[in-house]
Design a protein around this motif. Sequence first.
Motif, PDB file in Angstrom:
ATOM      1  N   ARG A  13      46.673  15.055  27.634  1.00  0.00           N
ATOM      2  CA  ARG A  13      45.432  14.280  27.494  1.00  0.00           C
ATOM      3  C   ARG A  13      45.648  12.840  27.936  1.00  0.00           C
ATOM      4  NH1 ARG A  13      45.153  14.462  22.460  1.00  0.00           N
ATOM      5  NH2 ARG A  13      44.161  16.500  22.314  1.00  0.00           N
ATOM      6  N   GLN A  14      46.773  12.252  27.524  1.00  0.00           N
ATOM      7  CA  GLN A  14      47.088  10.868  27.899  1.00  0.00           C
ATOM      8  C   GLN A  14      47.236  10.757  29.416  1.00  0.00           C
ATOM      9  OE1 GLN A  14      50.238   9.462  29.112  1.00  0.00           O
ATOM     10  NE2 GLN A  14      49.206   7.485  29.172  1.00  0.00           N
ATOM     11  N   ARG A  15      47.827  11.763  30.057  1.00  0.00           N
ATOM     12  CA  ARG A  15      47.970  11.752  31.511  1.00  0.00           C
ATOM     13  C   ARG A  15      46.617  11.812  32.202  1.00  0.00           C
ATOM     14  NH1 ARG A  15      53.142  15.923  32.130  1.00  0.00           N
ATOM     15  NH2 ARG A  15      54.641  14.548  31.078  1.00  0.00           N
ATOM     16  N   ILE A  16      45.695  12.562  31.619  1.00  0.00           N
ATOM     17  CA  ILE A  16      44.338  12.634  32.175  1.00  0.00           C
ATOM     18  C   ILE A  16      43.622  11.310  31.975  1.00  0.00           C
ATOM     19  CG2 ILE A  16      42.062  13.726  31.894  1.00  0.00           C
ATOM     20  CD1 ILE A  16      43.631  16.341  31.167  1.00  0.00           C
ATOM     21  N   GLU A  17      43.680  10.764  30.759  1.00  0.00           N
ATOM     22  CA  GLU A  17      42.967   9.522  30.452  1.00  0.00           C
ATOM     23  C   GLU A  17      43.532   8.329  31.217  1.00  0.00           C
ATOM     24  OE1 GLU A  17      43.225   9.488  26.176  1.00  0.00           O
ATOM     25  OE2 GLU A  17      41.518  10.864  25.976  1.00  0.00           O
ATOM     26  N   SER A  18      44.830   8.352  31.526  1.00  0.00           N
ATOM     27  CA  SER A  18      45.442   7.242  32.263  1.00  0.00           C
ATOM     28  C   SER A  18      45.188   7.341  33.763  1.00  0.00           C
ATOM     29  CB  SER A  18      46.957   7.209  32.013  1.00  0.00           C
ATOM     30  OG  SER A  18      47.592   8.286  32.692  1.00  0.00           O
ATOM     31  N   GLY A  19      44.725   8.508  34.233  1.00  0.00           N
ATOM     32  CA  GLY A  19      44.486   8.697  35.652  1.00  0.00           C
ATOM     33  C   GLY A  19      45.666   9.299  36.387  1.00  0.00           C
ATOM     34  N   GLU A  20      46.758   9.537  35.675  1.00  0.00           N
ATOM     35  CA  GLU A  20      47.903  10.207  36.303  1.00  0.00           C
ATOM     36  C   GLU A  20      47.479  11.586  36.804  1.00  0.00           C
ATOM     37  OE1 GLU A  20      52.313  11.863  35.014  1.00  0.00           O
ATOM     38  OE2 GLU A  20      51.420  10.241  33.828  1.00  0.00           O
ATOM     39  N   LEU A  21      46.664  12.276  36.015  1.00  0.00           N
ATOM     40  CA  LEU A  21      46.012  13.518  36.437  1.00  0.00           C
ATOM     41  C   LEU A  21      44.533  13.182  36.620  1.00  0.00           C
ATOM     42  CD1 LEU A  21      47.733  16.011  33.951  1.00  0.00           C
ATOM     43  CD2 LEU A  21      48.079  15.900  36.426  1.00  0.00           C
ATOM     44  N   ARG A  22      44.050  13.280  37.856  1.00  0.00           N
ATOM     45  CA  ARG A  22      42.694  12.833  38.189  1.00  0.00           C
ATOM     46  C   ARG A  22      41.675  13.979  38.167  1.00  0.00           C
ATOM     47  NH1 ARG A  22      46.230  11.531  41.557  1.00  0.00           N
ATOM     48  NH2 ARG A  22      45.406  12.728  43.294  1.00  0.00           N
ATOM     49  N   PRO A  23      40.397  13.652  37.979  1.00  0.00           N
ATOM     50  CA  PRO A  23      39.356  14.683  38.012  1.00  0.00           C
ATOM     51  C   PRO A  23      39.440  15.495  39.306  1.00  0.00           C
ATOM     52  CG  PRO A  23      38.440  12.637  37.209  1.00  0.00           C
ATOM     53  CD  PRO A  23      39.840  12.327  37.676  1.00  0.00           C
ATOM     54  N   GLY A  24      39.375  16.813  39.157  1.00  0.00           N
ATOM     55  CA  GLY A  24      39.458  17.718  40.293  1.00  0.00           C
ATOM     56  C   GLY A  24      40.876  18.119  40.657  1.00  0.00           C
ATOM     57  N   GLN A  25      41.861  17.407  40.110  1.00  0.00           N
ATOM     58  CA  GLN A  25      43.256  17.704  40.431  1.00  0.00           C
ATOM     59  C   GLN A  25      43.725  18.937  39.675  1.00  0.00           C
ATOM     60  OE1 GLN A  25      45.901  14.397  39.774  1.00  0.00           O
ATOM     61  NE2 GLN A  25      47.737  15.603  40.155  1.00  0.00           N
ATOM     62  N   LYS A  26      44.544  19.742  40.341  1.00  0.00           N
ATOM     63  CA  LYS A  26      45.105  20.931  39.703  1.00  0.00           C
ATOM     64  C   LYS A  26      46.111  20.497  38.647  1.00  0.00           C
ATOM     65  CE  LYS A  26      46.849  25.444  41.135  1.00  0.00           C
ATOM     66  NZ  LYS A  26      46.048  26.173  40.201  1.00  0.00           N
ATOM     67  N   MET A  27      46.016  21.117  37.484  1.00  0.00           N
ATOM     68  CA  MET A  27      46.964  20.873  36.396  1.00  0.00           C
ATOM     69  C   MET A  27      48.268  21.598  36.710  1.00  0.00           C
ATOM     70  SD  MET A  27      45.616  19.089  33.844  1.00  0.00           S
ATOM     71  CE  MET A  27      46.573  19.562  32.399  1.00  0.00           C
ATOM     72  N   PRO A  28      49.380  21.126  36.119  1.00  0.00           N
ATOM     73  CA  PRO A  28      50.598  21.921  36.248  1.00  0.00           C
ATOM     74  C   PRO A  28      50.363  23.288  35.591  1.00  0.00           C
ATOM     75  CG  PRO A  28      50.908  20.098  34.695  1.00  0.00           C
ATOM     76  CD  PRO A  28      49.556  19.936  35.299  1.00  0.00           C
ATOM     77  N   SER A  29      51.085  24.284  36.066  1.00  0.00           N
ATOM     78  CA  SER A  29      50.902  25.623  35.519  1.00  0.00           C
ATOM     79  C   SER A  29      51.487  25.707  34.110  1.00  0.00           C
ATOM     80  CB  SER A  29      51.607  26.652  36.412  1.00  0.00           C
ATOM     81  OG  SER A  29      53.020  26.482  36.318  1.00  0.00           O
ATOM     82  N   GLU A  30      51.123  26.769  33.393  1.00  0.00           N
ATOM     83  CA  GLU A  30      51.687  26.985  32.062  1.00  0.00           C
ATOM     84  C   GLU A  30      53.209  27.081  32.139  1.00  0.00           C
ATOM     85  OE1 GLU A  30      49.790  30.498  30.592  1.00  0.00           O
ATOM     86  OE2 GLU A  30      47.865  29.487  30.294  1.00  0.00           O
ATOM     87  N   THR A  31      53.699  27.722  33.189  1.00  0.00           N
ATOM     88  CA  THR A  31      55.151  27.845  33.371  1.00  0.00           C
ATOM     89  C   THR A  31      55.785  26.473  33.558  1.00  0.00           C
ATOM     90  OG1 THR A  31      54.884  30.037  34.348  1.00  0.00           O
ATOM     91  CG2 THR A  31      56.957  28.890  34.787  1.00  0.00           C
TER      92      THR A  31
END
Length: 136
Positions: free
Chosen positions: A20-38
């Motif tokens: 969540r912190q990575r999303i809120e900080s912009g490290e993970l941006r809207p539309g970007q693929k998340m790392p896989s569960e693995t």
Amino acid sequence: MSIDRESYIPVHQQVAAILRQRIESGELRPGQKMPSETQVSQEFGIGRDTARDAFGVLRAEGLIETEKRVGSTVRVPPPVEPVDVPGPARITFRLPSPEERRRLPVGQGAVVVVIEREGEAPVLLASDRTELVIPR
């Protein structure tokens, strides 16, 4: 950030907080693929079920969307539309039924806004796309 295995906070909640912190900080941006569960399970030294539970938390919060065989992406927030709510009106919030979720459509993790006025049919709106404007 790392997880604290001695904490009273469940591990999947800790992992969800870090993502969540990575999303809120912009490290993970809207539309970007998340790392896989693995990848998440390897990064944090956790089982895939724990990673899946962390993703479930983020999905329920409306931060990510998951599609079978594609994976998870950071949710692109929908445009917000202002809705005038002249009084008197009763405004409540609740979880949508499956039919309402399809009809509106309501994003994952979002609730519906129900506006009721005497003598009128209730108005249902998706909370993730609605800004209520109440005149003074």
